[in-house]
Design an enzyme around this catalytic site. Structure first.
Site, PDB file in Angstrom:
ATOM      1  CE  LYS A 102      -4.447   1.101   0.311  1.00 59.61           C
ATOM      2  NZ  LYS A 102      -5.599   0.326  -0.168  1.00 59.61           N
TER       3      LYS A 102
HETATM    4  P1  NAD Z   1     -13.012   8.277  -2.479  1.00 57.43           P
HETATM    5  O1  NAD Z   1     -11.968   9.277  -2.208  1.00 57.43           O
HETATM    6  O2  NAD Z   1     -13.491   8.060  -3.881  1.00 57.43           O
HETATM    7  O3  NAD Z   1     -14.319   8.573  -1.580  1.00 57.43           O
HETATM    8  C1  NAD Z   1     -14.288   8.755  -0.192  1.00 57.43           C
HETATM    9  C2  NAD Z   1     -15.663   9.276   0.252  1.00 57.43           C
HETATM   10  O4  NAD Z   1     -15.694   9.311   1.675  1.00 57.43           O
HETATM   11  C3  NAD Z   1     -15.992  10.687  -0.224  1.00 57.43           C
HETATM   12  O5  NAD Z   1     -17.363  10.737  -0.587  1.00 57.43           O
HETATM   13  C4  NAD Z   1     -15.767  11.551   1.021  1.00 57.43           C
HETATM   14  O6  NAD Z   1     -16.536  12.736   1.015  1.00 57.43           O
HETATM   15  C5  NAD Z   1     -16.229  10.568   2.062  1.00 57.43           C
HETATM   16  N1  NAD Z   1     -15.776  10.865   3.422  1.00 57.43           N
HETATM   17  C6  NAD Z   1     -14.543  11.206   3.869  1.00 57.43           C
HETATM   18  N2  NAD Z   1     -14.562  11.408   5.194  1.00 57.43           N
HETATM   19  C7  NAD Z   1     -15.847  11.183   5.588  1.00 57.43           C
HETATM   20  C8  NAD Z   1     -16.515  11.235   6.834  1.00 57.43           C
HETATM   21  N3  NAD Z   1     -15.868  11.540   7.938  1.00 57.43           N
HETATM   22  N4  NAD Z   1     -17.854  10.927   6.863  1.00 57.43           N
HETATM   23  C9  NAD Z   1     -18.504  10.601   5.745  1.00 57.43           C
HETATM   24  N5  NAD Z   1     -17.928  10.539   4.547  1.00 57.43           N
HETATM   25  C10 NAD Z   1     -16.618  10.830   4.466  1.00 57.43           C
HETATM   26  O7  NAD Z   1     -12.455   6.899  -1.848  1.00 57.43           O
HETATM   27  P2  NAD Z   1     -12.824   5.400  -2.265  1.00 57.43           P
HETATM   28  O8  NAD Z   1     -11.883   4.949  -3.306  1.00 57.43           O
HETATM   29  O9  NAD Z   1     -14.292   5.305  -2.476  1.00 57.43           O
HETATM   30  O10 NAD Z   1     -12.410   4.615  -0.911  1.00 57.43           O
HETATM   31  C11 NAD Z   1     -13.295   4.537   0.206  1.00 57.43           C
HETATM   32  C12 NAD Z   1     -12.843   3.408   1.130  1.00 57.43           C
HETATM   33  O11 NAD Z   1     -12.865   2.169   0.413  1.00 57.43           O
HETATM   34  C13 NAD Z   1     -11.426   3.545   1.678  1.00 57.43           C
HETATM   35  O12 NAD Z   1     -11.395   3.015   2.993  1.00 57.43           O
HETATM   36  C14 NAD Z   1     -10.608   2.680   0.754  1.00 57.43           C
HETATM   37  O13 NAD Z   1      -9.420   2.209   1.364  1.00 57.43           O
HETATM   38  C15 NAD Z   1     -11.588   1.553   0.513  1.00 57.43           C
HETATM   39  N6  NAD Z   1     -11.309   0.780  -0.709  1.00 57.43           N
HETATM   40  C16 NAD Z   1     -11.272   1.404  -1.930  1.00 57.43           C
HETATM   41  C17 NAD Z   1     -11.053   0.629  -3.067  1.00 57.43           C
HETATM   42  C18 NAD Z   1     -11.091   1.230  -4.447  1.00 57.43           C
HETATM   43  O14 NAD Z   1     -11.056   0.459  -5.419  1.00 57.43           O
HETATM   44  N7  NAD Z   1     -11.204   2.542  -4.610  1.00 57.43           N
HETATM   45  C19 NAD Z   1     -10.830  -0.760  -2.951  1.00 57.43           C
HETATM   46  C20 NAD Z   1     -10.890  -1.355  -1.683  1.00 57.43           C
HETATM   47  C21 NAD Z   1     -11.136  -0.566  -0.577  1.00 57.43           C
END
Ligand code: NAD
Length: 411
Positions: A102
Site C-alpha cells: 500500500k
Molecule cells: P473516495 O476518495 O473516492 O471517496 C471517499 C468518500 O468518503 C468521499 O465521498 C468523502 O466525502 C467521504 N468521506 C470522507 N470522510 C468522511 C466522513 N468523515 N464521513 C462521511 N464521509 C466521508 O475513496 P474510495 O476509493 O471510495 O475509498 C473509500 C474506502 O474504500 C477507503 O477506505 C478505501 O481504502 C476503501 N477501498 C477502496 C477501493 C477502491 O477500489 N477505490 C478498494 C478497496 C477498498
C-alpha cells in the site's frame, strides 16, 4: 487502538487458532520493505511544496505485491502498514496470485490544481520507480486518487523503464484500463451483501441500506444496492448526510457525485439533512461504511442499529467494537472479503495488459462474482466449522494460505 494495532491483533488471534507459532507469526506481522520519500513540486505560483510519500511492501510469498495509493492529509506510516498488511490477507483470501502493499502521499488533492497533482504523481513515481514494477509491486487507486492519476503513473514509469501498462491498475479504458474496474469494488460489496442476505434470509427487495462515504466505492455500492431492489435510505459524504425513509433517488445522487457536488447542497422532496455520522446509527438492515478506517470503537459500537455491516472501507472496526457487534448478534462481513472486488478486477486488468487482450464487461462481472462467491463460501465454511466470527474465519483462511506459501518457498 490504531489501525495497525487492530490489524496485528486480528493476525495474532488467527495465528493462535491455527497454531502458527511465534516465529512464523512474527514473520507475517513484519513488512518486507518500507519506503518513505520526499515528494517536492513547484506550485503554480512558483513556490516549492514538499510532501511525504510512502510505499509499504508487506509480503510477496504468493506473488507480486499489490495495493492502492491513498492521497489524503492523514496518510502516515502506521496507516499504510495496516493497509499493506490487509492487502496480503485480502489477495490470499480470494485466491488471486498477489502479495500485499500500500502507499500514499500526505496531501489533500482538493487543494492542488490538475497540473500540481500531475507533477506530484510523476515525482512520486520517480522516487519509488525502482521498487515497483509489473512483476514486483503494482499500485492502484484508493481514497483521493483516480484513473487519471493511474494514467500518469503508467506514463511516467514507462518513460523511465520502457512501455509497461501492467505497472499500475485502475487506468482509464482508453489507456489499457479494464472494463468494470471503476465500479468493481462497489459491485463486489453488493455481491457479498447479496450472499449474506440470502444466508440470513433477509429479502433484498426492500432491504434498508445506509452508506457512509459517497466516493468511488460508496456511490457504486449504493447504485448496485438500488438496482438489486434494496432501499438506500441514508448516504453521507464529508459534507453531511441525506436521509429519505422511502429511499433516496440514487441515479440523481450518482450524477451529482460524478460532478463532485457535495451531498450537503442536495435538495429534493422528503430528503432530510443530518450530520455526516448519523448514517452510522441509522435504523437499517445493512450498513456499509465506505469512507475512512477507524470508524467503530468501544464507545460507539452500541449505537449501531444495523443487522449487518458490510465493510467496504478498509479497517473501519476496532477489535473492541468487533466483540460488541458479535455479542449483539450483528453480522460483520470484514473488509478483506467485502471490498476485495477492487483488487480482483485489478488482477483481471493486469492479466489483460500482460496478454495484450481485452475481456468484455460481462466476462469481468462473471469472473468477479465467481471469485467473491468462492471467497464468501470458504469463509462461511470456516466460520461454521470452527465457530468463529466472519472476521476471524477470514483471517484464519488467509493466514493459513500465506504461511503455507512462505514455508513452501523457504526463507
Ligand atoms: P473516495 O476518495 O473516492 O471517496 C471517499 C468518500 O468518503 C468521499 O465521498 C468523502 O466525502 C467521504 N468521506 C470522507 N470522510 C468522511 C466522513 N468523515 N464521513 C462521511 N464521509 C466521508 O475513496 P474510495 O476509493 O471510495 O475509498 C473509500 C474506502 O474504500 C477507503 O477506505 C478505501 O481504502 C476503501 N477501498 C477502496 C477501493 C477502491 O477500489 N477505490 C478498494 C478497496 C477498498
Amino acid at each position: 487502538m490504531s489501525e495497525i494495532q487492530a490489524t496485528n491483533y486480528y493476525i495474532a488471534q488467527a495465528s493462535k487458532i491455527i497454531d502458527l507459532g511465534p516465529h512464523v507469526e512474527q514473520l507475517l506481522l513484519t513488512p518486507e520493505a518500507e519506503h518513505i520519500v520526499s515528494v517536492p513540486i513547484e506550485r503554480d505560483n512558483g513556490e516549492l511544496a514538499v510532501f511525504s510519500g510512502y510505499r509499504v511492501q508487506h509480503n510477496s510469498a504468493r506473488g507480486p505485491m499489490k495495493g492502492g495509493l491513498r492521497f489524503h492529509p492523514t496518510v502516515e506510516i502506521d496507516e499504510v502498514r495496516a493497509l499493506a498488511s490487509l492487502m496480503t490477507w485480502k489477495t490470499a483470501l480470494v485466491g488471486i496470485p498477489y502479495g500485499g502493499a500500500k502507499g500514499g502521499i500526505a496531501v489533500d488533492p482538493k487543494t492542488l490544481s490538475k497540473g500540481e497533482l500531475e507533477r506530484l504523481t510523476r515525482k512520486f513515481v520517480q522516487r519509488i520507480g525502482s521498487v515497483i514494477g509489473p512483476q514486483r509491486d503494482i499500485p492502484a487507486p484508493d481514497m483521493g486518487s483516480d484513473a487519471q492519476v493511474m494514467a500518469w503513473i503508467m506514463d511516467e514509469y514507462s518513460r523511465l523503464h520502457g512501455f509497461a501498462p501492467a505497472v499500475v491498475t485502475g487506468k482509464p479504458l482508453e489507456v489499457f484500463g479494464s472494463a468494470g474496474r471503476e465500479a468493481a469494488t462497489g459491485r463486489g460489496v453488493i455481491f457479498v451483501m447479496l450472499d449474506t442476505l440470502h444466508d440470513l434470509k433477509i429479502p433484498v427487495k426492500g432491504a434498508r441500506v445506509a452508506v457512509q462515504g459517497f466516493g468511488n466505492v460508496g456511490s457504486w455500492a449504493a447504485h448496485f444496492a438500488h438496482s438489486e431492489g434494496a432501499k438506500v435510505v441514508a448516504v453521507s459524504d464529508v459534507s453531511g448526510a441525506v436521509f429519505r425513509a422511502d429511499g433516496l433517488d440514487i441515479p440523481t445522487l450518482m450524477e451529482r457525485a460524478k460532478q463532485r457536488l457535495p451531498l450537503a447542497d442536495y435538495r429534493a422532496e422528503g430528503v432530510d439533512h443530518r450530520a455526516s455520522d448519523d448514517v452510522l446509527w441509522a435504523d437499517v438492515d445493512v450498513l456499509i461504511p465506505a469512507a475512512l478506517g477507524g470508524i467503530f470503537d468501544a464507545a460507539n459500537a452500541t449505537r449501531v442499529r444495523a443487522k449487518v455491516i458490510i465493510e467496504a472501507a478498509n479497517a473501519p472496526t476496532s477489535p473492541e467494537a468487533d466483540e460488541i457487534f458479535a455479542r449483539r448478534g450483528i453480522t460483520v462481513i470484514p473488509d478483506i472479503l467485502a471490498n476485495a472486488g477492487g483488487v480482483t478486477v485489478s488482477y483481471f486488468e493486469w492479466v489483460q495488459n500482460i496478454q495484450s487482450f481485452r475481456w468484455t464487461e460481462a466476462e469481468i462481472d462473471g469472473r468477479l462474482r465467481e471469485t467473491l462467491s468462492g471467497g464468501y463460501r470458504t469463509v462461511a465454511q470456516m466460520a461454521k466449522q470452527k465457530d468463529l466470527t466472519w472476521r476471524t474465519a477470514a483471517f484464519v483462511v488467509a493466514l493459513g494460505r500465506v504461511a503455507r506459501a512462505t514455508l513452501l518457498r523457504g526463507l
